[in-house]
Design a protein around this motif. Sequence first.
Motif, PDB file in Angstrom:
ATOM      1  N   PRO A  18      -5.488   7.989  -1.250  1.00 27.49           N
ATOM      2  CA  PRO A  18      -5.736   8.041   0.200  1.00 27.49           C
ATOM      3  C   PRO A  18      -4.461   8.398   0.961  1.00 27.49           C
ATOM      4  CG  PRO A  18      -5.708   5.774  -0.604  1.00 27.49           C
ATOM      5  CD  PRO A  18      -5.693   6.646  -1.810  1.00 27.49           C
ATOM      6  N   LEU A  19      -4.646   8.904   2.141  1.00 30.60           N
ATOM      7  CA  LEU A  19      -3.601   9.360   3.065  1.00 30.60           C
ATOM      8  C   LEU A  19      -2.998  10.700   2.655  1.00 30.60           C
ATOM      9  CD1 LEU A  19      -1.564   6.138   4.007  1.00 30.60           C
ATOM     10  CD2 LEU A  19      -3.564   7.107   5.138  1.00 30.60           C
ATOM     11  N   THR A  20      -2.593  10.845   1.396  1.00 30.58           N
ATOM     12  CA  THR A  20      -1.874  12.055   0.980  1.00 30.58           C
ATOM     13  C   THR A  20      -2.748  13.058   0.244  1.00 30.58           C
ATOM     14  OG1 THR A  20      -1.224  11.029  -1.112  1.00 30.58           O
ATOM     15  CG2 THR A  20       0.274  10.759   0.775  1.00 30.58           C
ATOM     16  N   ASN A  21      -3.879  12.612  -0.294  1.00 25.93           N
ATOM     17  CA  ASN A  21      -4.767  13.466  -1.091  1.00 25.93           C
ATOM     18  C   ASN A  21      -4.051  14.055  -2.305  1.00 25.93           C
ATOM     19  OD1 ASN A  21      -7.407  14.500  -1.515  1.00 25.93           O
ATOM     20  ND2 ASN A  21      -6.749  16.515  -0.809  1.00 25.93           N
ATOM     21  N   THR A  22      -3.058  13.357  -2.814  1.00 32.03           N
ATOM     22  CA  THR A  22      -2.345  13.778  -4.014  1.00 32.03           C
ATOM     23  C   THR A  22      -2.987  13.147  -5.246  1.00 32.03           C
ATOM     24  OG1 THR A  22      -0.792  11.974  -3.585  1.00 32.03           O
ATOM     25  CG2 THR A  22      -0.134  14.186  -2.883  1.00 32.03           C
ATOM     26  N   THR A 134      -2.967  -2.277  -6.723  1.00 31.48           N
ATOM     27  CA  THR A 134      -1.809  -1.448  -7.009  1.00 31.48           C
ATOM     28  C   THR A 134      -1.864  -0.242  -6.076  1.00 31.48           C
ATOM     29  OG1 THR A 134      -1.730  -2.151  -9.319  1.00 31.48           O
ATOM     30  CG2 THR A 134      -0.641  -0.074  -8.770  1.00 31.48           C
ATOM     31  N   TYR A 135      -0.934  -0.206  -5.127  1.00 27.54           N
ATOM     32  CA  TYR A 135      -1.029   0.805  -4.067  1.00 27.54           C
ATOM     33  C   TYR A 135       0.303   1.462  -3.725  1.00 27.54           C
ATOM     34  CZ  TYR A 135       1.286  -1.025   0.112  1.00 27.54           C
ATOM     35  OH  TYR A 135       2.216  -1.382   1.045  1.00 27.54           O
ATOM     36  N   GLY A 136       1.421   0.823  -4.025  1.00 28.27           N
ATOM     37  CA  GLY A 136       2.727   1.278  -3.520  1.00 28.27           C
ATOM     38  C   GLY A 136       3.354   2.370  -4.346  1.00 28.27           C
ATOM     39  N   PHE A 137       2.714   3.529  -4.378  1.00 28.72           N
ATOM     40  CA  PHE A 137       3.188   4.630  -5.209  1.00 28.72           C
ATOM     41  C   PHE A 137       4.349   5.372  -4.537  1.00 28.72           C
ATOM     42  CE2 PHE A 137      -1.379   4.041  -6.094  1.00 28.72           C
ATOM     43  CZ  PHE A 137      -1.283   3.670  -7.422  1.00 28.72           C
ATOM     44  N   PRO A 138       5.206   6.020  -5.325  1.00 29.74           N
ATOM     45  CA  PRO A 138       6.377   6.688  -4.746  1.00 29.74           C
ATOM     46  C   PRO A 138       6.035   7.858  -3.828  1.00 29.74           C
ATOM     47  CG  PRO A 138       6.188   7.163  -7.102  1.00 29.74           C
ATOM     48  CD  PRO A 138       5.227   6.069  -6.803  1.00 29.74           C
ATOM     49  N   VAL A 139       4.828   8.399  -3.916  1.00 26.59           N
ATOM     50  CA  VAL A 139       4.428   9.509  -3.044  1.00 26.59           C
ATOM     51  C   VAL A 139       4.363   9.073  -1.584  1.00 26.59           C
ATOM     52  CG1 VAL A 139       1.942   9.097  -3.272  1.00 26.59           C
ATOM     53  CG2 VAL A 139       2.787  11.417  -2.842  1.00 26.59           C
ATOM     54  N   TYR A 140       4.222   7.771  -1.341  1.00 24.62           N
ATOM     55  CA  TYR A 140       4.133   7.264   0.030  1.00 24.62           C
ATOM     56  C   TYR A 140       5.519   6.985   0.595  1.00 24.62           C
ATOM     57  CZ  TYR A 140      -0.831   6.425  -0.966  1.00 24.62           C
ATOM     58  OH  TYR A 140      -2.166   6.574  -1.296  1.00 24.62           O
ATOM     59  N   GLU A 147       0.990   1.675   6.627  1.00 26.66           N
ATOM     60  CA  GLU A 147      -0.330   2.080   7.126  1.00 26.66           C
ATOM     61  C   GLU A 147      -1.425   1.773   6.117  1.00 26.66           C
ATOM     62  OE1 GLU A 147      -2.753   6.140   8.529  1.00 26.66           O
ATOM     63  OE2 GLU A 147      -0.593   6.230   8.116  1.00 26.66           O
ATOM     64  N   LEU A 148      -1.207   2.169   4.862  1.00 27.97           N
ATOM     65  CA  LEU A 148      -2.218   1.924   3.843  1.00 27.97           C
ATOM     66  C   LEU A 148      -2.347   0.431   3.549  1.00 27.97           C
ATOM     67  CD1 LEU A 148      -4.271   3.027   1.879  1.00 27.97           C
ATOM     68  CD2 LEU A 148      -2.433   3.473   0.242  1.00 27.97           C
ATOM     69  N   GLY A 149      -1.230  -0.280   3.564  1.00 26.18           N
ATOM     70  CA  GLY A 149      -1.287  -1.716   3.369  1.00 26.18           C
ATOM     71  C   GLY A 149      -2.154  -2.398   4.409  1.00 26.18           C
ATOM     72  N   ARG A 150      -2.032  -1.976   5.655  1.00 24.95           N
ATOM     73  CA  ARG A 150      -2.851  -2.548   6.724  1.00 24.95           C
ATOM     74  C   ARG A 150      -4.322  -2.211   6.537  1.00 24.95           C
ATOM     75  NH1 ARG A 150       1.599  -1.114  11.373  1.00 24.95           N
ATOM     76  NH2 ARG A 150       2.707  -3.117  11.296  1.00 24.95           N
ATOM     77  N   GLN A 151      -4.613  -1.002   6.067  1.00 20.24           N
ATOM     78  CA  GLN A 151      -5.997  -0.636   5.803  1.00 20.24           C
ATOM     79  C   GLN A 151      -6.601  -1.525   4.715  1.00 20.24           C
ATOM     80  OE1 GLN A 151      -6.317   3.544   4.910  1.00 20.24           O
ATOM     81  NE2 GLN A 151      -5.335   4.185   6.823  1.00 20.24           N
TER      82      GLN A 151
END
Length: 366
Positions: A18-22, A134-140, A147-151
Amino acid sequence: MRIIDARTSVHALDLRLPLTNTPAGDSTRVICELETDDGFVGVGMSARFLPHAIASAVTNHLVQAIKGMDPRDLEAIHARLEPIVSERGRMSGINLAALACVDLACWDIIGQASGRSVAQLLGGHKTYADAYVTYGFPVYDPDQLVELGRQLMAKGHTRLKMLVGVAKGGLLEDAMRVKYVREALGDTLILALDGNENPSLEYATQLCRLVEDYNIAWFEDPIRNNDARDLAMLRKRTTIPLSAGQMDGHSRQFREWIEHDALDIFMPNSMYNGGMTETRRVAHLAQIYNRPLSDAGGGGIYCLHHVAGFRNGTLVECHLGVEQLEQAIFTDAPEPIDGRVHVPERPGFGVTLNRDVLKDTLIRPE
């Protein structure tokens, strides 16, 4: 009940963050369907590494050795298979992944035949497992992490995990990202770190010192190769609990970590360690040494059952990529609700393969 046939296949899905579409990574699965003479079909699975080699090993070696056996006779099956998988010494890598495919399929059949979920077969402690994401990837970048954490928190998640040891700016940037997330998302968030076995002992030690005051719930796979001596040394240097086991989590490895007093949290993954039979050994070892049992490494529906089944089970992982994969590859994969995942009510692992998706994602060997 006798094993009469098996089908293996390799599938690759297009998973997006999400957010980056990577690309989300961890997008390949090896599926083993084990069939019995009375019509039960159990589904086992592994992933990631040399998938066609795993599929070939299952089809051409392991299944051939257990045809005609009762899938409920797990000790007899492992006695037959382990000498084939590794003639001597410690098993690891794709041989354990192949063994996992067969073993998980057997557990699925046993559950179906008994009318019970695998979690119930393991002890039935709970019908659910609380989840971390598990969400904190280096692409962010840091703002995207917030932002994603709040979502995710708005969806009811209270536990998030960030990757470290991968920041382009090195140690100080890694620490800055952790501090930025903690300060932005607040003290009530349970925040964990994952090094994916990348950091050196010195890097991990310095990072722990920089972020220790930010209430880190655990540091997963913090040392290169999860060397038991280095893990033990890091554990003496930090108050952050250490966890490991997603890729090398068979019982002898956990025994070595225990012997070195190197680990706080056990995180086996049944898709890589030889299957649920091996995870059961690990779970009992964890109980003997009063260690919590969790999950990591994209084990998804399979790891959900061991976390729910054992009374020392704690948290199950929701990986942003794996969650997408399971929603696609199964027609009825459970979804987290308010930070909790419920064990399917159907017997076995309780999920059904989506044949249309399997057809569209099939990857044949060249």
